[in-house]
Design an enzyme around this catalytic site. Structure first.
Site, mmCIF file in Angstrom:
data_model
loop_
_atom_site.group_PDB
_atom_site.id
_atom_site.type_symbol
_atom_site.label_atom_id
_atom_site.label_comp_id
_atom_site.label_asym_id
_atom_site.label_seq_id
_atom_site.Cartn_x
_atom_site.Cartn_y
_atom_site.Cartn_z
ATOM 1 N N CYS A 58 19.402 18.439 26.903
ATOM 2 C CA CYS A 58 19.799 18.432 25.486
ATOM 3 C C CYS A 58 18.714 19.076 24.616
ATOM 4 C CB CYS A 58 20.057 16.999 25.018
ATOM 5 S SG CYS A 58 20.623 16.943 23.309
ATOM 6 N N CYS A 62 15.095 13.765 20.176
ATOM 7 C CA CYS A 62 15.070 12.310 19.952
ATOM 8 C C CYS A 62 14.012 11.671 20.861
ATOM 9 C CB CYS A 62 16.451 11.720 20.232
ATOM 10 S SG CYS A 62 17.789 12.679 19.484
ATOM 11 N N CYS A 65 14.774 9.538 24.031
ATOM 12 C CA CYS A 65 15.863 9.912 24.937
ATOM 13 C C CYS A 65 15.402 10.669 26.188
ATOM 14 C CB CYS A 65 16.887 10.740 24.190
ATOM 15 S SG CYS A 65 18.330 11.083 25.229
ATOM 16 N N CYS A 102 34.047 5.073 27.535
ATOM 17 C CA CYS A 102 33.274 5.881 26.590
ATOM 18 C C CYS A 102 32.568 7.027 27.307
ATOM 19 C CB CYS A 102 32.254 4.988 25.881
ATOM 20 S SG CYS A 102 31.296 5.905 24.675
ATOM 21 N N CYS A 133 36.746 6.486 23.945
ATOM 22 C CA CYS A 133 35.608 6.651 23.040
ATOM 23 C C CYS A 133 34.802 7.844 23.546
ATOM 24 C CB CYS A 133 34.752 5.383 23.051
ATOM 25 S SG CYS A 133 33.227 5.546 22.100
ATOM 26 N N CYS A 193 32.159 4.229 15.607
ATOM 27 C CA CYS A 193 31.206 3.381 16.326
ATOM 28 C C CYS A 193 29.823 3.888 15.942
ATOM 29 C CB CYS A 193 31.431 3.506 17.832
ATOM 30 S SG CYS A 193 30.187 2.649 18.811
ATOM 31 N N ARG A 265 27.976 -4.708 18.957
ATOM 32 C CA ARG A 265 27.777 -4.543 20.397
ATOM 33 C C ARG A 265 26.327 -4.803 20.794
ATOM 34 N NH1 ARG A 265 30.845 -1.505 23.945
ATOM 35 N NH2 ARG A 265 31.873 -0.650 22.116
HETATM 36 N N1 SAM Z 1 23.944 13.399 22.335
HETATM 37 C C1 SAM Z 1 24.788 12.602 21.550
HETATM 38 C C2 SAM Z 1 24.092 12.045 20.334
HETATM 39 O O1 SAM Z 1 22.908 11.781 20.363
HETATM 40 O O2 SAM Z 1 24.780 11.879 19.324
HETATM 41 C C3 SAM Z 1 25.446 11.466 22.303
HETATM 42 C C4 SAM Z 1 24.693 10.689 23.358
HETATM 43 S S1 SAM Z 1 23.254 9.765 22.849
HETATM 44 C C5 SAM Z 1 22.529 9.365 24.371
HETATM 45 C C6 SAM Z 1 23.926 8.270 22.173
HETATM 46 C C7 SAM Z 1 22.991 7.222 21.670
HETATM 47 O O3 SAM Z 1 22.380 6.551 22.749
HETATM 48 C C8 SAM Z 1 21.829 7.631 20.807
HETATM 49 O O4 SAM Z 1 22.177 7.887 19.496
HETATM 50 C C9 SAM Z 1 20.918 6.431 20.898
HETATM 51 O O5 SAM Z 1 21.205 5.514 19.865
HETATM 52 C C10 SAM Z 1 21.266 5.826 22.259
HETATM 53 N N2 SAM Z 1 20.146 5.963 23.203
HETATM 54 C C11 SAM Z 1 19.737 7.097 23.811
HETATM 55 N N3 SAM Z 1 18.658 6.864 24.588
HETATM 56 C C12 SAM Z 1 18.366 5.547 24.453
HETATM 57 C C13 SAM Z 1 17.354 4.706 24.999
HETATM 58 N N4 SAM Z 1 16.420 5.178 25.802
HETATM 59 N N5 SAM Z 1 17.362 3.395 24.662
HETATM 60 C C14 SAM Z 1 18.316 2.905 23.827
HETATM 61 N N6 SAM Z 1 19.291 3.666 23.275
HETATM 62 C C15 SAM Z 1 19.311 4.963 23.579
HETATM 63 C C1 DTB Z 2 25.087 3.523 22.152
HETATM 64 O O1 DTB Z 2 24.794 3.113 21.010
HETATM 65 N N1 DTB Z 2 24.426 3.228 23.247
HETATM 66 C C2 DTB Z 2 24.972 3.882 24.401
HETATM 67 C C3 DTB Z 2 26.212 4.582 23.816
HETATM 68 N N2 DTB Z 2 26.102 4.322 22.416
HETATM 69 C C4 DTB Z 2 26.473 5.993 24.096
HETATM 70 C C5 DTB Z 2 24.005 4.746 25.119
HETATM 71 C C6 DTB Z 2 22.762 4.018 25.552
HETATM 72 C C7 DTB Z 2 21.943 4.970 26.339
HETATM 73 C C8 DTB Z 2 20.739 4.330 26.957
HETATM 74 C C9 DTB Z 2 19.890 5.283 27.689
HETATM 75 C C10 DTB Z 2 20.552 5.967 28.848
HETATM 76 O O2 DTB Z 2 21.198 5.308 29.693
HETATM 77 O O3 DTB Z 2 20.396 7.192 28.977
HETATM 78 FE FE1 SF4 Z 3 20.373 14.723 22.929
HETATM 79 FE FE2 SF4 Z 3 19.547 12.337 23.707
HETATM 80 FE FE3 SF4 Z 3 19.280 13.039 21.167
HETATM 81 FE FE4 SF4 Z 3 21.768 12.592 22.182
HETATM 82 S S1 SF4 Z 3 20.126 11.081 21.937
HETATM 83 S S2 SF4 Z 3 21.099 14.284 20.867
HETATM 84 S S3 SF4 Z 3 21.453 13.310 24.291
HETATM 85 S S4 SF4 Z 3 18.251 14.013 22.918
#
Ligand code: SAM
Ligand code: DTB
Ligand code: SF4
Length: 328
Positions: A58, A62, A65, A102, A133, A193, A265
């Site tokens: 990606c 973030c 992430c 989802c 979702c 959501c 959630r």
């Molecule tokens: N890339 C898209 C976005 O960011 O909108 C969708 C997928 S992203 C992984 C969805 C959400 O997962 C993020 O907004 C964040 O709140 C959550 N998330 C990602 N990595 C995480 C982590 N290590 N721990 C907890 N929540 C996480």
């Molecule tokens: C949300 O708020 N949490 C979920 C879902 N929406 C997409 C994702 C959590 C991701 C946690 C880190 C991972 O498994 O990569």
């Molecule tokens: Fe990309 Fe992760 Fe950020 Fe979603 S949360 S935009 S997958 S870097």
């Protein structure tokens, strides 16, 4: 007469939210549980299963992430899954008892052909009787309409944190970008959501402001995921100070009070929580979880562990739309 504590409001003031966070824990939980019972059955929890349909690579930065290209993490970049793989995963989720499926993609926003392929996946999952979702990054109005037409019930797009702290966590897109996507999703007629993460190094004020922003949107998100940061090696937030579980429970309780009729959630982070902490989260008004061994790329408690947890606490899964359509 004092105002109804379970009323739906969109005019929460910073000071009021600060006062909720500062309540004695028992008072806060009593109030959250009372609000919860005014809007929901006491012991029912909605159950969704996640699938990463496009993992890693990606372009966004973030800091939490593992899927960002900016950090060297154990997550490799994979192409978008084939339809058949999604069908199989959705069937397995349905068989295990999930009512919502989802699909998550590690995109900044979907491109033309990608969106069409996800639309096919949504049709397929919807036809299985599951609620759908997706979380695919930013959407414009046209993209949101395309997804809605394909049968998408919910779109997940998180604020993650307060506007003030946001720049410490993400620099490649703005808070306003996120609010614009939420408006496009809403205008297309989908359920929203939207929630955030606790444990990014934010202050209590940031947690309060994030919840206040959500609650003061023109409509409350139907689903409010509160994630506890899952720390992944290689991300800048690996090694961040863990949040006190009591503070995490307080955050859920305040979300419940501010958005009384929304599903709150208990999202990422359950793998490292005791049953006792999770029990407090449900007492605070959480009534939705992710179910299945994996979140997107990290571990979630196994389905056996969750069945046991539900049994221990006398919780029952919420019926999905298939059950509502077919009471037999
Ligand atoms: N890339 C898209 C976005 O960011 O909108 C969708 C997928 S992203 C992984 C969805 C959400 O997962 C993020 O907004 C964040 O709140 C959550 N998330 C990602 N990595 C995480 C982590 N290590 N721990 C907890 N929540 C996480
Ligand atoms: C949300 O708020 N949490 C979920 C879902 N929406 C997409 C994702 C959590 C991701 C946690 C880190 C991972 O498994 O990569
Ligand atoms: Fe990309 Fe992760 Fe950020 Fe979603 S949360 S935009 S997958 S870097």
């Amino acid at each position: 007469m004092s105002p109804d504590p379970a009323a739906i409001r969109h005019d929460w003031q910073a000071e009021e939210v600060a006062q909720l966070f500062a309540l004695p824990f028992n008072d806060l939980l009593f109030r959250a549980q009372s609000v919860h019972r005014a809007h929901f059955p006491a012991n029912t929890v909605q159950v969704s299963t996640l699938l990463s349909i496009k993992t890693g690579g990606c372009p966004e930065d973030c800091k939490y992430c593992p899927q960002s290209v900016h950090y060297d993490t154990p997550v490799a970049a994979d192409p978008l899954l084939e339809l058949e793989a999604v069908r199989e995963a959705a069937q397995a989720a349905r068989d295990a008892g999930a009512t919502r499926f989802c699909m998550g993609a590690a995109w900044r926003s979907p491109r033309g052909r990608q969106l069409q392929r996800v639309a096919e996946m949504i049709r397929e999952v919807r036809d299985m009787g599951l609620e759908t979702c997706a979380t695919l990054g930013m959407l414009d109005a046209e993209q949101a309409a395309t997804l809605r037409e394909a049968g998408l019930d919910y779109y997940n797009h998180n604020l993650d944190t307060s506007e003030a702290f946001y720049g410490e966590i993400i620099t490649t897109r703005s808070y306003q970008d996120r609010l614009d996507t939420l408006r496009n999703v809403r205008d297309a007629g989908m359920n929203v959501c939207c929630g955030g993460i606790v444990g990014l190094g934010e202050s209590r004020v940031d947690r309060a402001e994030m919840l206040r922003t959500l609650a003061n949107l023109p409509e409350h998100p139907e689903s409010v995921p509160i994630n506890q940061l899952v720390q992944v090696e290689g991300t800048p937030l690996a090694g961040a100070e863990a949040v006190d579980p009591i503070e995490f429970v307080r955050t859920l309780a305040v979300a419940r009070i501010l958005m009384p009729a929304s599903h709150v959630r208990l999202s990422a982070g359950r793998e490292s929580m005791s049953d006792e902490t999770q029990a407090l989260c449900f007492l605070a008004g959480a009534n939705s979880i992710f179910y299945g061994e994996k979140l997107l790329t990290t571990d979630n408690p196994g389905t056996d562990a969750d069945r046991q947890l539900f049994q221990r606490l006398g919780l029952v899964p919420e019926a999905g739309k298939a059950a509502a359509a077919d009471p037999a």
